[in-house]
Design an enzyme around this catalytic site. Structure first.
Site, PDB file in Angstrom:
ATOM      1  CG  ASP A  65       7.405  -4.551 -23.255  1.00  0.00           C
ATOM      2  OD1 ASP A  65       7.407  -4.847 -22.046  1.00  0.00           O
ATOM      3  OD2 ASP A  65       8.269  -3.805 -23.764  1.00  0.00           O
ATOM      4  CG  ASP A  68       3.275  -3.756 -19.717  1.00  0.00           C
ATOM      5  OD1 ASP A  68       3.650  -2.710 -20.281  1.00  0.00           O
ATOM      6  OD2 ASP A  68       4.073  -4.660 -19.369  1.00  0.00           O
ATOM      7  CG  ASP A  85       7.396  -3.882 -18.180  1.00  0.00           C
ATOM      8  OD1 ASP A  85       6.980  -4.558 -19.134  1.00  0.00           O
ATOM      9  OD2 ASP A  85       7.965  -2.784 -18.329  1.00  0.00           O
ATOM     10  CG  ASP A  89      10.656  -5.828 -21.098  1.00  0.00           C
ATOM     11  OD1 ASP A  89       9.681  -6.354 -21.667  1.00  0.00           O
ATOM     12  OD2 ASP A  89      10.696  -4.621 -20.784  1.00  0.00           O
TER      13      ASP A  89
END
Length: 201
Positions: A65, A68, A85, A89
Site C-alpha cells: 500500500d 504503490d 488505492d 484501502d
C-alpha cells in the site's frame, strides 16, 4: 496522528524501491492490486482461525500500500490509480473486522460497531477531500497523495497497529474494537468541526 512521522521514516526507502520496480516495468496499479490481494488473504486467514499467521500477509499488504505510491511517483500518477488505492484501502479495512466476526460470532456486535465507526470516519475524510478539491486546497503533510488527506487522531498508521494488536490478541477483540471504534468517532467529529471551520463561507 502518526502518519506524518511515519512518512518521514518510510518514504525514502519506499521511493528507492519504487524507482527500482518502475524501472522493471511494474505499474503502481499492479502493486495496489497485489496489496489488496494480500490484505484479503490476511482477512481469510483470520476467518479460518489463524489470526497470528495473518500477520504476514497483512503487513505485506500494507508494505504494498505504501509502495504503490512510490511506483506512481517514479512513473506517472493517475486519477484512476489514486481512486483504486483508496477503494482498496477501504475494502481491506472492512474485511478485517468482518473476518473477526466470522471467526467468532460473539464478536459480531463489536465488529458491527467498528465497521460503523469506519464508515462514519471514512465519509468525514472523503467528503472533506471532495470539497477541498473543489476549492483547490492542497496538503502534503501525509506525503504526496492523489487526494486531500485531512489529519486526524486516527490515521493509517494507527489502524495498522490496531490490526496487528487484533491478530496478536484475538481474545481481546471486543474491548479493542469498542475502544478503537470510539476513537474513530472522536476523529470523525474533529474532522467535521474542522470542515465546518474551513468550508463555511
Amino acid at each position: 496522528m502518526l502518519d506524518t512521522l511515519a512518512r518521514r521514516l518510510i518514504d525514502p526507502p519506499l521511493n528507492r524501491l519504487g524507482r527500482g520496480l518502475a524501472a522493471r516495468g511494474v505499474t503502481a496499479n499492479r502493486v495496489t492490486l497485489a496489496g489488496l490481494t494480500l490484505g484479503l488473504i490476511a482477512a481469510l486467514t483470520i476467518a479460518l482461525g489463524a489470526p497470528g499467521l495473518a500477520l504476514v500477509p497483512l503487513l505485506a499488504s500494507r508494505l504494498a500500500d505504501g509502495l504503490d505510491g512510490a511506483v506512481a511517483r517514479a512513473t506517472r500518477k493517475t486519477d484512476f490509480g489514486g481512486y483504486l488505492d483508496i477503494w482498496s484501502d477501504f475494502l481491506f479495512y472492512g474485511a478485517v473486522p468482518f473476518a473477526f466476526a466470522i471467526l467468532d460470532a460473539g464478536n459480531a456486535t463489536a465488529a458491527a460497531f467498528l465497521l460503523l465507526s469506519f464508515y462514519v470516519n471514512g465519509t468525514s475524510f472523503l467528503g472533506f477531500s471532495t470539497m477541498a478539491e473543489k476549492r483547490g486546497l492542497q496538503t502534503s503533510a501525509q506525503g504526496q497523495k492523489s487526494l486531500y488527506y485531512s489529519a486526524g487522531l486516527l490515521e493509517g498508521t494507527e489502524t495498522i497497529v490496531f490490526f496487528v494488536l487484533l491478530c496478536l490478541l484475538p481474545g481481546w477483540f471486543i474491548p479493542l474494537a469498542y475502544g478503537f471504534g470510539t476513537l474513530c468517532f472522536v476523529t470523525a467529529t474533529a474532522r467535521i468541526l474542522n470542515a465546518r471551520h474551513i468550508l463555511t463561507d
